[in-house]
Design a protein around this motif. Structure first.
Motif, PDB file in Angstrom:
ATOM      1  N   HIS A 174      -0.032   4.772  -0.059  1.00  0.00           N
ATOM      2  CA  HIS A 174      -0.978   5.835  -0.274  1.00  0.00           C
ATOM      3  C   HIS A 174      -0.664   7.235  -0.236  1.00  0.00           C
ATOM      4  O   HIS A 174       0.278   7.738   0.809  1.00  0.00           O
ATOM      5  CB  HIS A 174      -2.059   5.553   1.038  1.00  0.00           C
ATOM      6  CG  HIS A 174      -2.681   4.452   0.973  1.00  0.00           C
ATOM      7  ND1 HIS A 174      -3.261   3.730  -0.201  1.00  0.00           N
ATOM      8  CD2 HIS A 174      -3.249   3.417   1.992  1.00  0.00           C
ATOM      9  CE1 HIS A 174      -3.799   2.515   0.005  1.00  0.00           C
ATOM     10  NE2 HIS A 174      -3.634   2.388   1.343  1.00  0.00           N
ATOM     11  N   ASP A 177       1.023  -1.295   0.077  1.00  0.00           N
ATOM     12  CA  ASP A 177       0.040   0.186   0.098  1.00  0.00           C
ATOM     13  C   ASP A 177       0.964   1.261   0.003  1.00  0.00           C
ATOM     14  O   ASP A 177       1.866   1.300   0.815  1.00  0.00           O
ATOM     15  CB  ASP A 177      -0.794  -0.200   1.297  1.00  0.00           C
ATOM     16  CG  ASP A 177      -2.299  -0.694   0.943  1.00  0.00           C
ATOM     17  OD1 ASP A 177      -2.605  -1.255  -0.036  1.00  0.00           O
ATOM     18  OD2 ASP A 177      -3.064  -0.731   1.955  1.00  0.00           O
ATOM     19  N   HIS A 232      -2.894   4.766   7.266  1.00  0.00           N
ATOM     20  CA  HIS A 232      -1.893   3.685   7.164  1.00  0.00           C
ATOM     21  C   HIS A 232      -1.079   3.910   5.831  1.00  0.00           C
ATOM     22  O   HIS A 232      -1.659   4.147   4.792  1.00  0.00           O
ATOM     23  CB  HIS A 232      -2.518   2.447   7.191  1.00  0.00           C
ATOM     24  CG  HIS A 232      -3.335   2.106   6.284  1.00  0.00           C
ATOM     25  ND1 HIS A 232      -4.717   2.370   5.941  1.00  0.00           N
ATOM     26  CD2 HIS A 232      -3.210   1.306   4.935  1.00  0.00           C
ATOM     27  CE1 HIS A 232      -5.446   1.980   4.975  1.00  0.00           C
ATOM     28  NE2 HIS A 232      -4.509   1.452   4.208  1.00  0.00           N
ATOM     29  N   ASP A 247      -8.832   3.305  -4.030  1.00  0.00           N
ATOM     30  CA  ASP A 247      -8.520   2.269  -3.158  1.00  0.00           C
ATOM     31  C   ASP A 247      -8.199   0.809  -3.907  1.00  0.00           C
ATOM     32  O   ASP A 247      -8.846   0.630  -5.106  1.00  0.00           O
ATOM     33  CB  ASP A 247      -9.247   1.780  -2.081  1.00  0.00           C
ATOM     34  CG  ASP A 247      -8.371   1.229  -0.967  1.00  0.00           C
ATOM     35  OD1 ASP A 247      -7.131   1.438  -1.118  1.00  0.00           O
ATOM     36  OD2 ASP A 247      -8.851   0.846   0.174  1.00  0.00           O
ATOM     37  N   SER A 303      -9.361   5.848   1.420  1.00  0.00           N
ATOM     38  CA  SER A 303      -9.870   4.850   2.461  1.00  0.00           C
ATOM     39  C   SER A 303      -9.627   5.261   3.821  1.00  0.00           C
ATOM     40  O   SER A 303      -9.802   4.240   4.833  1.00  0.00           O
ATOM     41  CB  SER A 303      -8.761   3.431   2.041  1.00  0.00           C
ATOM     42  OG  SER A 303      -7.462   3.741   2.622  1.00  0.00           O
TER      43      SER A 303
END
Ligand code: ZN
Length: 204
Positions: free
Chosen positions: A57, A55, A74, A106, A63
Protein backbone atom coordinates in the motif's frame (compact mmCIF):
# COMPACT_ATOMS: atom_id res chain seq x y z
CA UNK A 1 -3.78 -34.96 -3.91
CA UNK A 2 -0.03 -34.93 -4.64
CA UNK A 3 0.72 -31.83 -6.74
CA UNK A 4 1.91 -32.36 -10.29
CA UNK A 5 1.86 -30.72 -13.71
CA UNK A 6 -0.75 -27.94 -13.94
CA UNK A 7 -0.63 -27.23 -10.21
CA UNK A 8 0.64 -24.11 -8.47
CA UNK A 9 0.89 -22.88 -4.90
CA UNK A 10 -0.17 -19.39 -3.90
CA UNK A 11 0.91 -17.96 -0.55
CA UNK A 12 -1.41 -15.13 0.47
CA UNK A 13 -0.02 -12.11 2.34
CA UNK A 14 2.47 -13.82 4.69
CA UNK A 15 3.77 -10.39 5.71
CA UNK A 16 5.16 -9.17 9.03
CA UNK A 17 2.33 -6.72 9.67
CA UNK A 18 -0.16 -9.61 9.59
CA UNK A 19 1.81 -11.67 12.11
CA UNK A 20 1.93 -11.25 15.90
CA UNK A 21 3.89 -8.06 16.60
CA UNK A 22 2.70 -6.46 13.36
CA UNK A 23 0.28 -3.56 13.00
CA UNK A 24 -2.64 -5.72 11.82
CA UNK A 25 -1.73 -9.06 13.37
CA UNK A 26 -3.79 -12.18 12.71
CA UNK A 27 -3.92 -13.78 16.18
CA UNK A 28 -2.67 -17.25 15.18
CA UNK A 29 -0.78 -16.06 12.11
CA UNK A 30 2.58 -17.42 13.24
CA UNK A 31 1.15 -20.85 14.01
CA UNK A 32 0.65 -21.63 10.34
CA UNK A 33 4.23 -20.81 9.30
CA UNK A 34 5.44 -24.41 9.61
CA UNK A 35 2.57 -25.75 7.49
CA UNK A 36 3.05 -23.00 4.90
CA UNK A 37 6.73 -23.87 4.72
CA UNK A 38 5.94 -27.57 4.29
CA UNK A 39 3.85 -26.65 1.25
CA UNK A 40 6.55 -24.34 -0.10
CA UNK A 41 9.19 -27.04 0.33
CA UNK A 42 7.07 -29.57 -1.53
CA UNK A 43 6.34 -27.29 -4.48
CA UNK A 44 10.00 -26.24 -4.66
CA UNK A 45 11.12 -29.86 -4.56
CA UNK A 46 8.64 -30.74 -7.32
CA UNK A 47 9.72 -27.71 -9.42
CA UNK A 48 6.13 -26.45 -9.53
CA UNK A 49 5.29 -22.74 -9.74
CA UNK A 50 4.92 -20.70 -6.56
CA UNK A 51 3.20 -17.32 -6.28
CA UNK A 52 3.25 -15.01 -3.26
CA UNK A 53 0.80 -12.14 -2.93
CA UNK A 54 1.40 -9.14 -0.73
CA UNK A 55 -0.43 -6.01 0.32
CA UNK A 56 1.73 -3.19 -1.01
CA UNK A 57 0.00 0.00 0.00
CA UNK A 58 0.93 3.66 -0.44
CA UNK A 59 1.23 5.54 2.92
CA UNK A 60 -2.17 7.23 2.48
CA UNK A 61 -4.10 4.15 1.42
CA UNK A 62 -7.89 4.28 1.53
CA UNK A 63 -8.14 1.17 3.75
CA UNK A 64 -6.28 2.91 6.59
CA UNK A 65 -8.23 4.41 9.49
CA UNK A 66 -6.75 7.93 9.10
CA UNK A 67 -8.29 7.92 5.60
CA UNK A 68 -11.61 6.61 6.91
CA UNK A 69 -10.88 2.95 6.14
CA UNK A 70 -11.48 -0.06 8.40
CA UNK A 71 -7.87 -1.01 9.23
CA UNK A 72 -4.87 0.45 11.01
CA UNK A 73 -2.08 1.38 8.58
CA UNK A 74 -0.31 -1.79 7.45
CA UNK A 75 1.99 -3.15 4.73
CA UNK A 76 3.15 0.22 3.44
CA UNK A 77 5.23 -0.51 0.33
CA UNK A 78 8.90 -0.88 1.18
CA UNK A 79 8.39 -0.72 4.97
CA UNK A 80 9.63 -3.48 7.32
CA UNK A 81 6.02 -4.46 8.06
CA UNK A 82 5.39 -5.14 4.38
CA UNK A 83 8.27 -7.63 4.17
CA UNK A 84 7.51 -11.32 3.94
CA UNK A 85 7.54 -13.25 7.21
CA UNK A 86 10.93 -14.09 8.60
CA UNK A 87 11.73 -17.73 7.93
CA UNK A 88 9.28 -18.08 5.04
CA UNK A 89 10.73 -20.61 2.58
CA UNK A 90 9.99 -18.72 -0.63
CA UNK A 91 11.89 -20.34 -3.51
CA UNK A 92 14.20 -18.19 -5.67
CA UNK A 93 11.80 -18.45 -8.61
CA UNK A 94 8.73 -17.22 -6.71
CA UNK A 95 6.42 -14.83 -8.56
CA UNK A 96 5.50 -11.93 -6.25
CA UNK A 97 2.07 -10.37 -6.81
CA UNK A 98 1.65 -6.88 -5.26
CA UNK A 99 -1.91 -5.71 -4.70
CA UNK A 100 -3.75 -2.55 -3.66
CA UNK A 101 -0.82 -0.40 -4.72
CA UNK A 102 -2.92 2.71 -5.46
CA UNK A 103 -4.34 5.15 -2.88
CA UNK A 104 -7.97 4.78 -3.83
CA UNK A 105 -8.39 1.05 -4.45
CA UNK A 106 -8.27 -1.81 -1.94
CA UNK A 107 -8.02 -5.46 -2.96
CA UNK A 108 -8.48 -8.49 -0.75
CA UNK A 109 -8.14 -10.88 -3.69
CA UNK A 110 -4.74 -11.55 -5.23
CA UNK A 111 -6.59 -11.35 -8.58
CA UNK A 112 -7.88 -7.84 -7.81
CA UNK A 113 -6.19 -5.35 -10.13
CA UNK A 114 -3.18 -7.64 -10.68
CA UNK A 115 -1.90 -9.69 -13.60
CA UNK A 116 -2.15 -12.95 -11.62
CA UNK A 117 -4.80 -14.48 -13.91
CA UNK A 118 -2.72 -13.95 -17.05
CA UNK A 119 0.44 -15.20 -15.33
CA UNK A 120 -1.35 -18.39 -14.26
CA UNK A 121 -2.72 -18.85 -17.76
CA UNK A 122 0.74 -18.37 -19.24
CA UNK A 123 2.08 -21.04 -16.87
CA UNK A 124 -0.85 -23.36 -17.85
CA UNK A 125 -1.91 -23.66 -14.22
CA UNK A 126 -5.22 -25.51 -13.76
CA UNK A 127 -5.30 -26.16 -10.01
CA UNK A 128 -4.34 -23.71 -7.28
CA UNK A 129 -3.30 -24.71 -3.77
CA UNK A 130 -3.93 -21.82 -1.37
CA UNK A 131 -2.24 -21.02 1.95
CA UNK A 132 -1.69 -17.87 4.02
CA UNK A 133 -3.57 -14.97 5.60
CA UNK A 134 -6.25 -14.22 6.37
CA UNK A 135 -8.91 -16.90 5.95
CA UNK A 136 -11.83 -14.47 6.22
CA UNK A 137 -10.44 -11.76 3.90
CA UNK A 138 -7.67 -12.24 1.38
CA UNK A 139 -7.72 -16.04 1.31
CA UNK A 140 -11.52 -16.07 0.95
CA UNK A 141 -11.64 -13.52 -1.86
CA UNK A 142 -8.68 -15.01 -3.72
CA UNK A 143 -10.32 -18.44 -3.60
CA UNK A 144 -13.70 -17.14 -4.79
CA UNK A 145 -12.06 -15.28 -7.69
CA UNK A 146 -9.97 -18.33 -8.62
CA UNK A 147 -13.07 -20.53 -8.73
CA UNK A 148 -14.89 -17.95 -10.81
CA UNK A 149 -11.89 -17.88 -13.13
CA UNK A 150 -12.25 -21.60 -13.74
CA UNK A 151 -9.43 -22.89 -11.55
CA UNK A 152 -9.74 -25.94 -9.38
CA UNK A 153 -8.91 -24.82 -5.83
CA UNK A 154 -7.53 -26.69 -2.83
CA UNK A 155 -7.33 -24.73 0.44
CA UNK A 156 -4.85 -26.12 2.96
CA UNK A 157 -6.85 -25.83 6.16
CA UNK A 158 -3.89 -26.06 8.54
CA UNK A 159 -1.98 -23.40 6.60
CA UNK A 160 -4.53 -20.57 6.86
CA UNK A 161 -5.60 -18.42 9.83
CA UNK A 162 -8.48 -16.02 10.37
CA UNK A 163 -8.75 -12.47 11.73
CA UNK A 164 -12.13 -13.35 13.30
CA UNK A 165 -13.28 -9.74 13.82
CA UNK A 166 -16.57 -11.43 14.68
CA UNK A 167 -16.17 -14.87 16.27
CA UNK A 168 -16.74 -17.56 13.63
CA UNK A 169 -15.76 -15.42 10.63
CA UNK A 170 -13.03 -17.91 9.72
CA UNK A 171 -15.37 -20.90 9.91
CA UNK A 172 -17.99 -19.09 7.85
CA UNK A 173 -15.36 -18.21 5.25
CA UNK A 174 -14.32 -21.86 4.98
CA UNK A 175 -17.97 -22.86 4.52
CA UNK A 176 -18.36 -20.24 1.78
CA UNK A 177 -15.25 -21.48 -0.03
CA UNK A 178 -16.51 -25.07 0.12
CA UNK A 179 -19.94 -24.05 -1.12
CA UNK A 180 -18.33 -22.23 -4.03
CA UNK A 181 -16.50 -25.43 -4.99
CA UNK A 182 -13.14 -25.36 -3.21
CA UNK A 183 -11.88 -28.44 -1.45
CA UNK A 184 -10.18 -28.19 1.91
CA UNK A 185 -7.31 -30.52 2.79
CA UNK A 186 -4.52 -30.88 5.31
CA UNK A 187 -1.04 -29.99 4.11
CA UNK A 188 0.16 -33.45 5.14
CA UNK A 189 -2.09 -34.93 2.43
CA UNK A 190 0.05 -33.36 -0.28
CA UNK A 191 3.13 -35.43 0.21
CA UNK A 192 3.58 -38.39 -2.11
CA UNK A 193 2.21 -41.51 -0.47
CA UNK A 194 0.00 -39.60 1.97
CA UNK A 195 -3.61 -40.69 2.31
CA UNK A 196 -5.92 -37.84 1.46
CA UNK A 197 -9.02 -39.08 3.26
CA UNK A 198 -10.39 -41.63 5.69
CA UNK A 199 -10.64 -44.31 3.01
CA UNK A 200 -7.65 -46.58 2.37
CA UNK A 201 -5.44 -45.50 -0.52
CA UNK A 202 -6.53 -47.39 -3.62
CA UNK A 203 -4.43 -48.43 -6.58
CA UNK A 204 -3.24 -45.44 -8.58
ZN1 ZN B 1 -4.34 -4.07 3.14
Amino acid sequence: MTPGAGDALIVIDMQRDFLPGGSLAVPAGDRILAAVNRCLDLFSWAHLPVYASRDWHPPGHCSFQPQGGPWPPHCVAGSPGAAFAEGLHLPPGVTVVSKATQDTVDAYSAFGGTDLASRLAAATVKRLFVVGLATDYCVLHTVLDALEGGFEVVVLGDAIAAVDVAPGDGERAIARMRQAGASVADSAALWPGARSGPQPAGPV
